[in-house]
Design an enzyme around this catalytic site. Structure first.
Site, PDB file in Angstrom:
ATOM      1  CB  SER A 178      -0.730   0.229   1.784  1.00 22.43           C
ATOM      2  OG  SER A 178      -0.533  -0.341   2.498  1.00 22.43           O
TER       3      SER A 178
ATOM      4  N   GLY B  75      -1.690  -4.218   0.881  1.00 24.58           N
ATOM      5  CA  GLY B  75      -2.134  -5.554   1.855  1.00 24.58           C
ATOM      6  C   GLY B  75      -1.242  -6.893   1.680  1.00 24.58           C
TER       7      GLY B  75
ATOM      8  CG  ASN C 182       1.499  -4.716   4.848  1.00 23.45           C
ATOM      9  OD1 ASN C 182       0.204  -4.305   5.691  1.00 23.45           O
ATOM     10  ND2 ASN C 182       1.099  -4.879   3.544  1.00 23.45           N
TER      11      ASN C 182
ATOM     12  CG  ASP D 271      -3.300   4.935   8.187  1.00 23.52           C
ATOM     13  OD1 ASP D 271      -2.788   5.985   7.885  1.00 23.52           O
ATOM     14  OD2 ASP D 271      -3.799   3.972   6.730  1.00 23.52           O
TER      15      ASP D 271
ATOM     16  CG  HIS E 219      -1.037   3.433   4.464  1.00 25.40           C
ATOM     17  ND1 HIS E 219      -2.034   2.804   5.245  1.00 25.40           N
ATOM     18  CD2 HIS E 219      -0.744   3.486   3.700  1.00 25.40           C
ATOM     19  CE1 HIS E 219      -2.156   1.727   5.287  1.00 25.40           C
ATOM     20  NE2 HIS E 219      -1.792   1.379   4.275  1.00 25.40           N
TER      21      HIS E 219
END
Length: 199
Positions: free
Chosen positions: A25, A62, A91, A172, A175
């Site tokens: 991402s 992801g 991840n 979040d 990002h």
């Protein structure tokens, strides 16, 4: 899979060499317009600097190193890249996945890319200390270890220019914002530019 721009023909009718961005991402433009992502900005920089390469962004939000390893052969076959920017592992770290498996996946992807004739830029990541000192240290150092062993170019930490700036991240806290993408591109460019020149 998202391809920003497929290979395009130049004035002589030849297909332009490809840079394959293969990440998660952080490279897929999560939460922002894809045109604002650093791989899209990379295409503009290449044109501005009169390099012939075309960027194909095959990043998936992801994605883990295991997922990347499974789909890389098809991407290499389809796009036949001159350069692969491998930006996976975040991840794996955030999910606490086994580091031995992560390392094996990264090594396999670097080897597959080189076997396909591509130069590799391995973009590293870092974890915050709350994941435990041993896991964090081993994770953060793995990218340099793999790059050295596999003779790949290394960008030690993809988010280094924005990592300590809370305003550079979306709500979040994971990002980067659209405004942070040019800084990331400038950071990537310094390691990528030497690979753009003929061997």
């Amino acid at each position: 899979m998202l391809c920003l721009i497929a290979g395009t023909a130049n004035a002589a009718g030849n297909i332009s060499p490809t840079i394959l961005v293969f990440g998660d991402s952080l490279s897929a433009g999560y939460g922002i317009a894809i045109q604002q992502s650093w791989p899209a900005l990379l295409q503009a920089r290449l044109q501005q600097e009169h390099f012939p390469q075309t960027v194909v962004n095959a990043s998936i939000s992801g994605e883990t190193t295991a997922g990347g390893r499974s789909r890389l052969p098809d991407a290499l076959k389809q796009h036949r890249p001159q350069i692969v920017i491998l930006a996976l592992g975040a991840n794996d770290g955030l999910r606490g996945l086994p580091l031995d498996a992560m390392r094996a996946n990264l090594e396999a992807m670097v080897r597959a890319s080189r076997a396909a004739g591509a130069r590799v830029l391995l973009a590293g990541m870092q974890l915050p200390p709350n994941y435990g000192p041993d896991f964090t240290r081993n994770f953060n150092g793995m990218f340099a270890t793999v790059a050295k062993q596999e003779k790949a170019a290394l960008l030690p930490f993809l988010l280094e220019p924005v990592a300590l700036d809370d305003a550079a991240f979306q709500s979040d806290r994971l990002h980067p914002t659209a405004a942070a993408q040019p800084k990331i591109l400038d950071h990537v460019w310094r390691s990528l530019e030497p690979l753009l020149k003929p061997r």
